[in-house]
Design a protein around this motif. Structure first.
Motif, PDB file in Angstrom:
ATOM      1  N   THR A  96      19.378 -42.520  28.887  1.00 41.76           N
ATOM      2  CA  THR A  96      19.755 -43.743  29.593  1.00 41.76           C
ATOM      3  C   THR A  96      18.494 -44.441  30.093  1.00 41.76           C
ATOM      4  OG1 THR A  96      20.035 -42.646  31.740  1.00 41.76           O
ATOM      5  CG2 THR A  96      21.989 -42.823  30.327  1.00 41.76           C
ATOM      6  N   GLY A 133      25.439 -49.788  29.961  1.00 41.55           N
ATOM      7  CA  GLY A 133      25.566 -48.860  28.842  1.00 41.55           C
ATOM      8  C   GLY A 133      25.288 -47.428  29.268  1.00 41.55           C
ATOM      9  N   GLY A 140      22.079 -45.453  26.214  1.00 36.15           N
ATOM     10  CA  GLY A 140      22.731 -46.496  26.990  1.00 36.15           C
ATOM     11  C   GLY A 140      21.776 -47.119  27.978  1.00 36.15           C
ATOM     12  N   THR A 152      27.640 -44.302  28.666  1.00 34.64           N
ATOM     13  CA  THR A 152      27.131 -43.045  28.117  1.00 34.64           C
ATOM     14  C   THR A 152      27.619 -41.866  28.952  1.00 34.64           C
ATOM     15  OG1 THR A 152      25.190 -44.123  27.166  1.00 34.64           O
ATOM     16  CG2 THR A 152      25.014 -41.756  27.598  1.00 34.64           C
TER      17      THR A 152
END
Length: 125
Positions: free
Chosen positions: A26, A7, A3, A11
């Motif tokens: 991430t 995002g 992500g 996640t």
């Protein structure tokens, strides 16, 4: 799971809600919505559009989307990446999260890329 930016929030939420992933990464993930709106006050206008009760439930809404508030629910190994020069999600987001994860004995790796931007793109990366 991977992500980037918002995002990253998704996640962390997926992991919190037991989505079956073996590991997650991430990039420039927002970890603390309070800090994010402090850096970008205009974000609150967006939240007001998304949540009609935002002003009444601000703390609850922001906290529910801030992994820093519920680190104990993260039980998936994480690779946390952030650009040192990220103007959108400043590196202290991921550094604060790494501190909390470490305190909880969670499995993670932290990478801060020198001169990295928000999505770690460009010739240097």
């Amino acid at each position: 799971m991977l992500g980037e930016s918002r995002g990253g929030v998704m996640t962390y939420l997926a992991i919190k809600n037991n989505f079956p992933v073996k590991a997650a990464a991430t990039v420039g993930g927002i970890t603390d919505m309070e800090l994010f709106v402090k850096d970008f006050p205009a974000a609150e206008d967006l939240f007001r559009q998304l949540y009609k009760d935002y002003d009444e439930k601000r703390t609850q809404i922001l906290g529910s989307r801030s992994v820093i508030k519920w680190v104990e629910l993260i039980n998936t190994p994480l690779l946390l990446m952030n650009g040192q020069a990220d103007p959108q999600v400043r590196p202290y987001h991921v550094l604060n999260l790494a501190k909390k994860l470490s305190e909880q004995g969670k499995v993670f790796q932290l990478v801060i890329l020198v001169e990295g931007n928000h999505i770690l793109s460009g010739k240097k990366h």
